[in-house]
Design an enzyme around this catalytic site. Structure first.
Site, mmCIF file in Angstrom:
data_model
loop_
_atom_site.group_PDB
_atom_site.id
_atom_site.type_symbol
_atom_site.label_atom_id
_atom_site.label_comp_id
_atom_site.label_asym_id
_atom_site.label_seq_id
_atom_site.Cartn_x
_atom_site.Cartn_y
_atom_site.Cartn_z
ATOM 1 N N PRO A 91 -1.308 -5.376 7.125
ATOM 2 C CG PRO A 91 1.263 -3.838 7.514
ATOM 3 C CD PRO A 91 0.123 -3.853 7.976
ATOM 4 C CD GLU A 118 4.352 2.419 14.243
ATOM 5 O OE1 GLU A 118 4.331 1.558 13.715
ATOM 6 O OE2 GLU A 118 5.262 3.288 13.869
ATOM 7 N NE ARG A 156 -7.294 -6.929 -14.600
ATOM 8 C CZ ARG A 156 -7.141 -8.124 -15.465
ATOM 9 N NH1 ARG A 156 -7.357 -8.540 -14.442
ATOM 10 N NH2 ARG A 156 -6.878 -7.473 -16.516
HETATM 11 CL CL1 6GU Z 1 -2.439 -4.096 3.324
HETATM 12 N N1 6GU Z 1 -1.009 -1.673 4.800
HETATM 13 C C1 6GU Z 1 0.327 -1.173 4.479
HETATM 14 N N2 6GU Z 1 0.858 -0.054 5.498
HETATM 15 N N3 6GU Z 1 1.744 -2.203 4.359
HETATM 16 C C2 6GU Z 1 0.868 -3.237 3.700
HETATM 17 C C3 6GU Z 1 -0.167 -3.656 3.657
HETATM 18 C C4 6GU Z 1 -0.879 -2.970 3.515
HETATM 19 N N4 6GU Z 1 -0.278 -5.155 2.799
HETATM 20 C C5 6GU Z 1 1.127 -5.161 3.069
HETATM 21 N N5 6GU Z 1 1.987 -4.175 3.245
#
Ligand code: 6GU
Length: 232
Positions: A91, A118, A156
């Site tokens: 994230p 984590e 795609r």
């Molecule tokens: Cl790539 N990983 C995780 N755990 N949460 C996310 C993400 C990735 N992208 C948005 N939220």
């Protein structure tokens, strides 16, 4: 041929996805190759195959240790005749958008590193210097679903993966296009008092194209006016 290596603690998550529909066909046609690797195989703990540990300095949750990840990526890189672009799903990463998808489709090989817990020991990032990607501003339980999004959107774009009738040419976000799609209709011409817009039955292709363009612009203006600004 695009080769995608997926490194994960949960390889089974991918089995249904990779054996269905478009993905299965692309693999069968030899357009792509996808190899899933279980990170636990690179555990330095022979007994319990543990790959996580508690963070130095304290705090909640567990981190994925640096040694298994670095050893795994180094070995997986050797499994094909050229190294791949290392992508870490997090994230904290760059928000994934279509231009990045299109460039990944051209690279020839990508390695997708899925996190859990984590996150990773920071030295994974310092040593491997991966491209960090996020799939949106919300939190997933792990990188696996995000990796599937990367695979799905990238595959795609490979010539021959989509049939002629479902070309990516006109997609909302393809080739620099940043407009939402216009509404579409098929038979019947009326259902429960909801008619198909008359212009679509007119046979006037100029008028139809203008109507569709206007619908796209109106919808984009109301729902996603951010798309009218140049991408950051
Ligand atoms: Cl790539 N990983 C995780 N755990 N949460 C996310 C993400 C990735 N992208 C948005 N939220």
């Amino acid at each position: 041929m695009l080769r995608i290596d997926i490194i994960t603690l949960f390889p089974q998550i991918f089995s249904g996805y990779l054996t269905q529909s478009l993905l299965a066909k692309a693999i069968a046609k030899g357009l792509i190759e996808i190899v899933v690797h279980d990170l636990r195989h690179w555990s330095t703990d022979p007994k319990h195959h543990k790959i996580d540990d508690r963070p130095y300095g304290g705090g909640p949750g567990m981190l994925i240790r640096v040694e298994p990840v670095v050893h795994c990526v180094e070995e997986v890189q050797q499994m094909a005749d050229r190294p791949g672009l290392v992508v870490l799903l997090t994230p904290q990463g760059e928000p994934l958008r279509q231009p990045r998808v299109e460039s990944m489709a051209q690279t020839g090989r990508i390695l997708l590193l899925c996190g859990r817990y984590e996150g990773f020991d920071q030295r994974v990032i310092d040593i491997l210097q991966p491209l960090e990607l996020s799939v949106g501003d919300y939190v997933l339980n792990g990188g696996e679903v995000a990796a599937m999004i990367v695979v799905d959107s990238t595959v795609r774009m490979i010539p021959g993966v989509l049939g002629d009738e479902q070309s990516s040419w006109d997609d909302s976000f393809s080739r620099g296009n940043r407009l939402l799609e216009f509404p579409q209709y098929t038979r019947p011409p009326e259902f429960r008092g909801h008619p198909v817009p008359e212009v679509l039955l007119s046979g006037d292709h100029g008028k139809i194209a203008a109507w569709r363009d206007d619908q796209s612009r109106q919808k984009t203006l109301h729902r996603r006016s951010d798309l009218f600004k140049p991408p950051t």
